[in-house]
Write a protein that holds these residues in place. Structure first.
Motif, mmCIF file in Angstrom:
data_model
loop_
_atom_site.group_PDB
_atom_site.id
_atom_site.type_symbol
_atom_site.label_atom_id
_atom_site.label_comp_id
_atom_site.label_asym_id
_atom_site.label_seq_id
_atom_site.Cartn_x
_atom_site.Cartn_y
_atom_site.Cartn_z
ATOM 1 N N ARG A 1 5.803 6.321 14.720
ATOM 2 C CA ARG A 1 5.554 6.885 13.317
ATOM 3 C C ARG A 1 5.320 8.181 13.210
ATOM 4 O O ARG A 1 4.680 8.690 14.215
ATOM 5 C CB ARG A 1 4.583 6.120 12.868
ATOM 6 N N TRP B 1 10.321 6.829 4.115
ATOM 7 C CA TRP B 1 9.960 6.212 2.685
ATOM 8 C C TRP B 1 9.097 7.292 2.034
ATOM 9 O O TRP B 1 8.373 8.013 2.521
ATOM 10 C CB TRP B 1 9.210 4.881 2.694
ATOM 11 N N HIS C 1 4.869 -0.394 0.307
ATOM 12 C CA HIS C 1 5.409 -1.174 1.233
ATOM 13 C C HIS C 1 4.214 -2.148 1.466
ATOM 14 O O HIS C 1 3.057 -1.832 1.704
ATOM 15 C CB HIS C 1 5.901 -0.294 2.209
ATOM 16 N N ASP D 1 0.853 4.775 1.914
ATOM 17 C CA ASP D 1 0.029 5.517 3.111
ATOM 18 C C ASP D 1 -0.758 6.691 2.596
ATOM 19 O O ASP D 1 -0.216 7.530 2.057
ATOM 20 C CB ASP D 1 1.356 5.946 3.958
ATOM 21 N N HIS E 1 0.823 -1.252 -0.074
ATOM 22 C CA HIS E 1 -0.025 0.118 0.068
ATOM 23 C C HIS E 1 0.764 1.299 -0.044
ATOM 24 O O HIS E 1 2.135 1.097 0.292
ATOM 25 C CB HIS E 1 -0.970 0.172 1.216
HETATM 26 FE FE LIG Z 1 1.799 1.893 5.661
#
Ligand SMILES: [Fe+2]
Length: 287
Positions: free
Chosen positions: A277, A255, A262, A118, A116
């Protein structure tokens, strides 16, 4: 007079198409502007950057996120905090399977996760995601990164021609890791974006659909769009376009959601996994 000299670091490619490790940088220290520009360029060149062996406070993580744009506001304040944390700074989210009173303290707690991008289901999706590992299981929970540029450049021309200029619909139930998985909360969002996205920094085109969140092609019946999309997913996820990251404690990964997707491999639910995150806000609508 202080003379600013660029911090020296090494960029070591981790696969042919995607991923590089930046060695020799301690992100607790503040790099000068020239160093930040060099890191940014390495990121554009390699799509995914690994900063190994970091010992970051939450403030350090927020500051490092700022090198790549504006801090995203996404956050999900946990009901319970893991040991060593009494609060989280705004913009920091826990990704964890640790449970308190039977409830996971973080988001996306368990198991495998399909490829996917994000926040692709948002009007202006996140530009970047940063993930910092605090606790990892003894095996699994690896992150696979696929280069959307390499997939686009090598896509079967017959498939590419039928999708060029088209828009895809993306749908996502927050908290789900598999398509059609309705666990987690009921909140969801849906959006359309170009099937092939032009990256605003590099001008390169990348595959911008994924197996987890892409549900169709605008103005194309499912009987036509499904085989086309499956052909793109199968191609984009080929091992030759993928770097698989095996986490170590202290890895910070960055990323680019504009040109890479990913996925996560399964890991034992009996072992703890804890990541912090942050996201960087997108600045443009994909085109
Ligand atoms: Fe993700």
């Amino acid at each position: 007079m202080t003379v600013m000299t660029r911090t020296k670091f090494d960029v070591v490619a981790l696969s042919k198409h995607i991923g590089a490790e930046i060695r020799g940088l301690d992100l607790r220290e503040k790099p000068d502007d020239e160093t930040v520009r060099a890191i940014y360029q390495a990121w554009l060149d390699h799509l995914v950057i690994v900063f190994p062996g970091q010992k970051l406070s939450q403030e350090d993580l927020i500051r490092a996120t700022g090198y790549f744009g504006e801090l995203g506001e996404l956050s999900r304040p946990p009901k319970y905090f893991p040991k060593g944390y009494s609060s989280l700074l705004p913009g920091i989210m826990l990704i964890s399977n640790i449970r308190e009173n039977g409830e996971p303290i973080g988001a996306l707690p368990d198991g495998e996760m399909m490829f996917h991008h994000d926040m692709i289901h948002a009007e202006v999706p996140s530009k970047a995601t940063l993930l910092y590992s605090v606790e990892i299981p003894s095996t699994g929970g690896n992150t696979l990164f696929a280069s959307g540029y390499a997939a686009y450049d090598t896509l079967d021309p017959a498939v590419r021609e039928r999708l060029e200029g088209r828009r895809a619909t993306h749908h996502y139930n927050y908290g789900s890791t598999q398509k059609g998985d309705n666990r987690g909360t009921v909140a969801f969002a849906e959006c359309t974006h170009p099937v092939f996205r032009t990256h605003e920094d590099t001008g390169r085109k990348a595959v911008y659909v994924n197996r987890l969140m892409t549900v169709g092609i605008l103005d194309m019946p499912p009987a036509q769009s499904e085989p086309l999309l499956n052909a793109v997913f199968d191609h984009a996820e080929k091992r030759e376009f993928v770097y698989e990251h095996v986490w170590r404690v202290g890895d910070l990964l960055l990323w680019d959601n504009r040109c890479s997707s990913h996925a996560r491999t399964d890991f034992p639910s009996s072992e703890r996994r804890l990541m912090l995150r942050t996201t960087v806000k997108g600045t443009v609508r994909p085109y």
